[in-house]
Design a protein around this motif. Sequence first.
Motif, PDB file in Angstrom:
ATOM      1  N   ASP B  12       0.843  -1.210   0.000  1.00 55.03           N
ATOM      2  CA  ASP B  12       0.000   0.000   0.000  1.00 55.03           C
ATOM      3  C   ASP B  12       0.875   1.255   0.000  1.00 55.03           C
ATOM      4  O   ASP B  12       0.629   2.201  -0.759  1.00 55.03           O
ATOM      5  CB  ASP B  12      -0.913   0.015   1.237  1.00 55.03           C
ATOM      6  N   LEU B  13       1.885   1.235   0.846  1.00 60.76           N
ATOM      7  CA  LEU B  13       2.770   2.404   0.925  1.00 60.76           C
ATOM      8  C   LEU B  13       3.511   2.616  -0.392  1.00 60.76           C
ATOM      9  O   LEU B  13       3.716   3.750  -0.832  1.00 60.76           O
ATOM     10  CB  LEU B  13       3.783   2.240   2.064  1.00 60.76           C
ATOM     11  N   VAL B  15       2.510   1.723  -3.562  1.00 60.69           N
ATOM     12  CA  VAL B  15       1.650   2.267  -4.640  1.00 60.69           C
ATOM     13  C   VAL B  15       1.151   3.673  -4.297  1.00 60.69           C
ATOM     14  O   VAL B  15       0.826   4.456  -5.190  1.00 60.69           O
ATOM     15  CB  VAL B  15       0.442   1.343  -4.956  1.00 60.69           C
ATOM     16  N   ASP B  16       1.093   4.009  -3.005  1.00 58.22           N
ATOM     17  CA  ASP B  16       0.634   5.352  -2.626  1.00 58.22           C
ATOM     18  C   ASP B  16       1.779   6.362  -2.546  1.00 58.22           C
ATOM     19  O   ASP B  16       1.565   7.513  -2.178  1.00 58.22           O
ATOM     20  CB  ASP B  16      -0.084   5.295  -1.259  1.00 58.22           C
ATOM     21  N   GLU B  18       4.314   6.422  -0.489  1.00 58.03           N
ATOM     22  CA  GLU B  18       4.633   6.808   0.883  1.00 58.03           C
ATOM     23  C   GLU B  18       5.929   6.180   1.399  1.00 58.03           C
ATOM     24  O   GLU B  18       6.330   6.434   2.527  1.00 58.03           O
ATOM     25  CB  GLU B  18       3.475   6.421   1.825  1.00 58.03           C
ATOM     26  N   THR B  40       0.959  -8.706  -8.579  1.00 64.60           N
ATOM     27  CA  THR B  40       0.198  -8.212  -7.415  1.00 64.60           C
ATOM     28  C   THR B  40       0.146  -6.679  -7.405  1.00 64.60           C
ATOM     29  O   THR B  40      -0.910  -6.085  -7.144  1.00 64.60           O
ATOM     30  CB  THR B  40       0.831  -8.737  -6.115  1.00 64.60           C
ATOM     31  N   ARG B  43      -2.339  -5.601 -10.022  1.00 69.32           N
ATOM     32  CA  ARG B  43      -3.731  -5.762  -9.551  1.00 69.32           C
ATOM     33  C   ARG B  43      -4.129  -4.579  -8.653  1.00 69.32           C
ATOM     34  O   ARG B  43      -5.205  -4.018  -8.787  1.00 69.32           O
ATOM     35  CB  ARG B  43      -3.904  -7.045  -8.743  1.00 69.32           C
ATOM     36  N   LEU B  44      -3.230  -4.265  -7.747  1.00 62.96           N
ATOM     37  CA  LEU B  44      -3.541  -3.194  -6.799  1.00 62.96           C
ATOM     38  C   LEU B  44      -3.693  -1.850  -7.518  1.00 62.96           C
ATOM     39  O   LEU B  44      -4.621  -1.081  -7.254  1.00 62.96           O
ATOM     40  CB  LEU B  44      -2.435  -3.110  -5.727  1.00 62.96           C
ATOM     41  N   ARG B  46      -4.563  -1.452 -10.613  1.00 61.21           N
ATOM     42  CA  ARG B  46      -5.803  -1.487 -11.414  1.00 61.21           C
ATOM     43  C   ARG B  46      -7.020  -1.259 -10.528  1.00 61.21           C
ATOM     44  O   ARG B  46      -7.979  -0.614 -10.932  1.00 61.21           O
ATOM     45  CB  ARG B  46      -5.902  -2.815 -12.157  1.00 61.21           C
ATOM     46  N   ARG B  48      -7.035   0.591  -7.839  1.00 58.61           N
ATOM     47  CA  ARG B  48      -7.044   2.026  -7.525  1.00 58.61           C
ATOM     48  C   ARG B  48      -7.583   2.828  -8.703  1.00 58.61           C
ATOM     49  O   ARG B  48      -8.355   3.761  -8.535  1.00 58.61           O
ATOM     50  CB  ARG B  48      -5.628   2.494  -7.154  1.00 58.61           C
TER      51      ARG B  48
END
Lengths: 187, 206
Positions: B12-13, B15-16, B18, B40, B43-44, B46, B48
């Motif tokens: 998460d960090l 792709v965001d 952070e 993976t 996918r994440l 896509r 978002r």
Amino acid sequence: MLLGWTSRSRHFERDALPHLPALYRMARQLVGAEAADDLVQETFLRAWKYFETFDSATNCRAWLFRILRNVWISRWRKSRLELPLTETGDEQIEPYYDWEDEFLRDEMSVEVERALSELPADYRLAILLADVEELTYQEIARVMECPIGTVMSRLNRGRKMLARLIRAYAESTGSNPKPEEFVRRKP
Amino acid sequence: MMDCKNIREVLDLYVDGELSPEATAQAEAHLQECASCRRTVDRLNRLRQAVKATVGQYQPTSQLVARVRQSTISPWARPAIWVPAVAVAVLIIVLGLFSPQIRSVAASELEVAAFHLDDSRATVMEGKLLCRDCLLKEEYGYQAMCPTRGHHGSLQTKDGKIWQFLDGQTSEELIHNSKLLGRTVRIHGRCFRRASSIEVDSYEVL
């Protein structure tokens, strides 16, 4: 900072009003199309009233989202029955081990919207602030009035839950899906 | 360098945006070598994008935009302007509609207010003495009472404007002596422009 009316009006028009579309799309996801206009208007009324307190060195959009969240909590959320989130171990992050299979097609806006609406509101809000509005974790934490660790865990759990819901709706195409079967299942 | 377990814990960090620059570099080094983790991440991302596209399709109506502007930055949202204005308007309408006596009193009060507000100052004015009522009769068909009550002298200046004389010992001749009508006079006194009135200190017939 005390501003004259004309100056205050000019600053508000420059700094706050351009974010109206962003607040509208957020409001729509929180309260639905019917009440979104009222939520947005009340948010801007409150923002106008307290505009003197806004620190122009900070992100005005994040400030407006915080007001919108407060208005939403005080006016709308309390009237809606919703299961509380389990805050125990709220800041745990689970690795993405189960994301190998394909679950998104090209045209899935119906499924995505439906899945979003079934997410617990705090997960939904965190995801929208990160993915749609592209706020930083620090800004999201200020909007949601929680620690950054909580933002991280809400995003992590929310995205996994969202993916499961989308997959479930996509698989049930043509049948009669029962969304309540998929929500709030232990992540 | 990160392994699969490390990167999937901070996905998460990543792709965001952070992660720190160092951690981001380590994550990207792993992703170059690991197809499973790349899938993976894909996918994440896509997911978002799908959320952004779905939510972003809605726009506020022009009516909502107008309503928000109206209730915030519009001059009508400024209490200092419209509240007293509306209050005075309502008061005048109520007074005017419901009580002729009150209306008269209010008119006098407004006249007094006008005098107070006016930028009165000593002046010398020159013009022709004419009967106000006869002028109104000629221009608007006003039923003048001059045959029974006598003429009402006023000053018409060169720009065509008609000035009333305020009642006073000095102005009495100018108002009521019909023999002066048609004569050019020079008035010394004070001028109240908003009330179109003159307080006469002295005058000379030219």
